[in-house]
Each structure stands twice: as C-alpha cells, then as structure tokens.
Scaffold this active site. Sequence first.
Site: not given
Length: 399
Positions: A34, A47, A108, A213, A292, A306
Amino acid sequence: MQGKPRIAVIGAGLGGTAAAALLQREGFNVRLYEQAPAFSRLGAGIHVGPNVMKIMRRIGIEDGLNAMGCHPDYWYSRDWKTGEVIAQIPLGDYAVSHYGATYLTVHRGDFHALLTDAVAPGTLLFDKKLTQVEDLGDVVRLSFADGTVEEADIVIGADGVNSKIRETLLGAEPPKYTGYIAHRAVFPISRVKGFTHDRCTKWWSDDRHMMVYFDTGKLDEIYYVTGVPEPTWDMSKSWLPSSIDEMRAAFDGWHQGVQSLIEGTVEVTKWPLLERDPLPLWSRGRLVLLGDACHPMKPHMAQGAAMAIEDAAMLTRCFVEAGLDDFGTTFALYEANRAERASKVQRVSHENTWLRSNENPDWCFGYDVFEVPLVEPAAAAVPASPATAATAATATAAA
C-alpha cells in the site's frame, strides 16, 4: 514455479485487501503493498449488499460487519422537490430471506479496518509506492519509491483508477472525467434539525441527486454523497474542499429533508467522477487487474467496491480451480467470468437509473460469486464504453 508461488497484491483498498484475505484462506503466499503511510477513518460511507456479505462470510467478518453497520428496511427514492416516494425497494429481513445475506450501510473506514484485521499479521506493508514493474518472464520485479525492490511470481493490480499495473499493461492514459462531481460529508445526526431521515434514501432530480444513509448501527452518524454536473475538473487534483454555501447553491429549491442535511454539514469535500472504457485485456504474462484498475465506474449503483471484492473472490476461485502453474489459463478464466457482469454494472452506473423505479434488483444483489457456474474463456468482442452503451440503449428504446 518452484515452491509456493509468491503473490503480490498492489493496493490495499477494499478489493486488494479482500483478495489478500481470500487467498490466504486458500493457503496462498501473499504480500499486500500500500502506497499510503497509514490508514485513517476518511469521511465516506459504503453500501454492502448480500452479494458482498457472502464474501465477507467466507473471510470470517460477516458477524462483525453486521454488528457495526446500519440495516435499512428499504431503499427509498424520493422526488427532489416534493419528497414523494417514487420507489421503495425492500431490504432488511427481505434481503436475508430472499438473498441469503443482509444489506447494510457502514462507514468505509470502519469496514476497511475490519477487513484489514482479517489479513494475517505481517502481510500488509505501508508506504510502498510502486514506481516500476518488470515482468521478466520467470519472475516480476517490483521497484518502490522508498528504494526497495521485491520479487513475486504473480502480481495483482488492485491499485485503483490510476493503476501502475494497468499502465504497465496498456500504457499511460488518464481516466475520463464524466462531467460530474460528488460531494461527500459525514457528521453526527444530532446536527440535523427539522426532518427525520430514512435509513437509506436517494433524492432525485433530472440532472443531480443526493444519496443519504446512516453509516453506523447506532444511527448516530449520517452520510451523504451527491452527483452534480460540473463541466470541468483539474485532473491534477484527486479532490477539493467544498462548502455549505456551494451545497446550498447546488441544491437550491430542494426539499427540506435535503436542506436539513446541508445545514447540518460540518465539512464537505468534492471529488471527480471518473471512468474508463472497458479494457482490451485484464492480464498479460504474470500481471492481472481487478476493481477500479480495470473497470472504474460512477458510484451510482453503490457497487463499485462490490465489483472489486467480487473480482477478488472470483480470481481466488479461479486460482483454486485452475491452478497457478498455468496462470495464463487461470487469468483467462477469471476475465471470462467477470467482464460481462462488471461491464453491465459499469453501464447501469453510468446511466444513473438504478432503483429510481420499483425494478427488480435480484440480478445484482442475488449474485453469489462462489456458486455461479463458471463459463469457459472464448473469443469475445470488447464491451462498448459506458457512454456508448448508454447511447445505444437509448437509440434502441426509441426505435
């Protein structure tokens, strides 16, 4: 390959970390690199649908995620001006009975921390900015900005929209700015006055939206993310600060529910929404892409992460079923079983129509990466770009 093959995962976002966790559970030798010096709880929600929760079950963090997240009974879509409910998609207990897993929303950063803890100690190395990738045929050499050099037998590029692995495979090419920005803000619900919010609501107008949300099980923190047209963006900036005044201008005349969120905002940022056309290949030699790095998309289906996590699970499944010795065949099997689904989600996300009406989301939420029958690789046309596919769909509908 001699001994146990060394798998390097570049990028410890949700997709890369899920890949490392899944591969380790199958006995593979994994290192996770990373570029950030450390992780922090950045202000963004996510979500997590049943299609992802089944993967979290395999990793062993389903219960922990269920405990920390918010479980909306419905996804509501509301009119921007009147607040009228224009769609109501059942989640909650229905998701458990119908799809076999929960649907939740969560911060997240909290999700990422839980997933990172599921990776074996010593696997994740921070401050590893990749500068050069060399596939030497029998091994891959990885050079990092800190001067270190590592070797691996297989390299998984989970390094995002500006992937160094994608650049190595296909050359340097910037992603496409879509003409939209996303404002993001997270803050205590106690700051919101004059309106009681549903657990999960998307407010729609013809040219913009706000997705709202809760991101904790305690319902003490609320998050919103927007999609607002903005003709230009300085591509040297990954994000910029925004302001309450900018939000007031962007959502002038909108319902009191939206105004209550704007007035309760503590800090808001804005981010460009980026895409790429579907790639002509997802792998070559010992290098392979996921998430991505190969199919960045607008967040309008709430399925970008997802798709990266599903990629990680399918790639792991293909490693297990097809083996690592003939990794070219394994990578072809992986792409054959992911490209069509990822491209469909990319297209629907581009169109920004998801759950605006009372449609059936089974094809998305009901997907089980571990149970879906595998299809064999075959020559196939490269999928159309999201914008081209959307235009073609509109023309077909009008014909």
